[in-house]
Design an enzyme around this catalytic site. Structure first.
Site: not given
Length: 402
Positions: A13, A65, A106, A193, A233, A247, A311-312
């Site tokens: 790191d 990213t 990638t 993803k 449903r 994310c 954030f959560k």
């Protein structure tokens, strides 16, 4: 996970604090059970950390990213990681990109490696069997707060630059992964993803838009969703103050950036979720005016409690957090006292350096504040009884006390 399976692991790191913390057998983030595994791995000398990469059999890149101001992906951290490890790469090495990335990242990483180490050959095609380096993409698919279990149990998607690359990466992950390792090409693995997170984002946007509509119509959105979800449903998600994290709040833009003319629904969902914090701020402003009128004072003399910055729930991760954004904006727009509550951190982040913000516990905040703004449904908040005076107002964005 690798170290717990008695493999020699070196964590690299740029943050010396993170390196020193790991080497002392401790952790610098909040994640249940991680501290126990790290302490054991370091004590048994299977895990150590460093600022400088060293020769290894396999390299996993897990760097940020983010996207730029124009919503285009920023791959500079991946490029920096490639430059860092290039000097120590050897024939036969496996190189896996774990960072959630736009389609083509990638292959771009492989191109950077090829330029940095022209002496090492890469696959010439998907069926290539002659190569010095084995390059693949394997995005993480874990839920903060459940990482230790899900790393082992969840299926993994592994996309190789060639089939041989995918097989090599699969053998690597099977050291600890008990879920199925599904093999594909790297572009599909990257898109998988992004698709998973965009799916979540679109469904959260539906819930958030529904909450705005219900507020206008005087309907309790949490009761409504509970009733609607009785349909066999239908599974509507829970609304909130927005969408955060590294994310779901970011990845859909990677899809939009590649096909902007086609991704209209995905782009709209992002705009709905990005717009929710401003709607919350409007609700707080309305509450301030109401209480100011009741008390006969100026709104600037009132205090606001912001319950939750992460954030959560039940983690300390503040990345892309709408709660943090809302608290910061309130501190800029409101000259009165802001009482910030985040049980999982011990000091205010640099973003909240304004002089009118205090970090306090939830009981102090509720007792002292004129406006109680619930932003994150941490377990500490859900377990506490709420009793407000006649001159206090609640803005509950998570339905904990509604």
């Amino acid at each position: 996970m690798f170290a717990s399976r008695k493999k020699q692991v070196i964590g690299i790191d740029v943050n010396s604090h993170a390196v020193d913390t790991i080497n002392s057998g401790n952790i610098h983030i909040v994640e249940p059970d991680l501290d126990i595994v790290v302490r054991a791995a370091v004590t048994q000398k299977y895990l150590r950390a460093s600022l400088i990469p060293e020769a290894s059999d396999a390299f996993l890149i897990a760097v940020p990213t983010p996207f730029k101001d124009d919503k285009q992906p920023d791959l500079s951290y991946i490029e920096a990681a490639c430059k860092a490890i290039a000097p120590v790469l050897q024939k036969g090495n496996v190189l896996v990109l774990e960072s959630t990335s736009p389609v083509g990242a990638t292959k771009q990483m492989a191109q950077w490696i090829a330029e940095l180490r022209p002496d090492l050959s890469l696959p010439s095609g998907v069926d290539s069997t002659e190569q010095d380096l084995f390059i693949a993409h394997c995005p993480e698919r874990v839920l903060p707060g459940h990482v230790m279990r899900e790393l082992v149990e969840n299926d993994r998607v592994i996309g190789g630059l060639s089939k041989a690359c995918a097989e090599k990466a699969k053998a690597l992950y099977q050291i600890f992964v008990e879920g199925e390792c599904v093999l594909t090409d790297c572009d599909t693995a990257e898109m998988a993803k992004l698709t998973e997170n965009a799916f979540r984002d679109v469904n959260i946007a539906f819930a958030n838009e529904l909450s705005i509509i219900c507020d206008e119509l005087g309907i309790n959105v949490w009761e409504l969703i509970a009733i609607a979800n009785r349909h066999p449903r239908v599974n509507i998600l829970q609304p909130g103050p927005g969408v955060g994290g590294h994310c779901i709040a970011v990845d859909p833009w990677f899809i939009v950036s590649r096909t902007p003319e086609l991704a209209s629904l995905i782009a709209t969902a992002r705009k709905v979720n990005d717009g929710k914090p401003e709607w919350v701020l409007d609700k707080v402003n309305a509450a301030l005016v109401e209480v100011a009128n009741v008390k006969g004072v100026a709104p600037s003399q009132l205090s606001i409690a912001c319950l939750g910055l992460a954030f959560k729930p039940d983690i300390d991760d503040l990345r892309e957090s709408p709660a943090l954004q809302i608290t910061k904006t309130l501190s800029e727009r409101h000259t009165g006292q802001i009482l910030a509550v985040e049980p999982n951190i011990h000091e205010l982040p640099a973003k909240l350096s304004a002089g009118n913000i205090r970090l306090v516990d939830e009981y102090t905040a509720v007792k002292e504040a004129d406006i109680v703004l619930l932003l994150v449904d941490h377990k500490q908040f859900k377990s506490m009884p709420l009793q407000l005076s006649d001159t206090q107002r609640l803005v509950d964005t998570r339905g904990v006390w509604n």
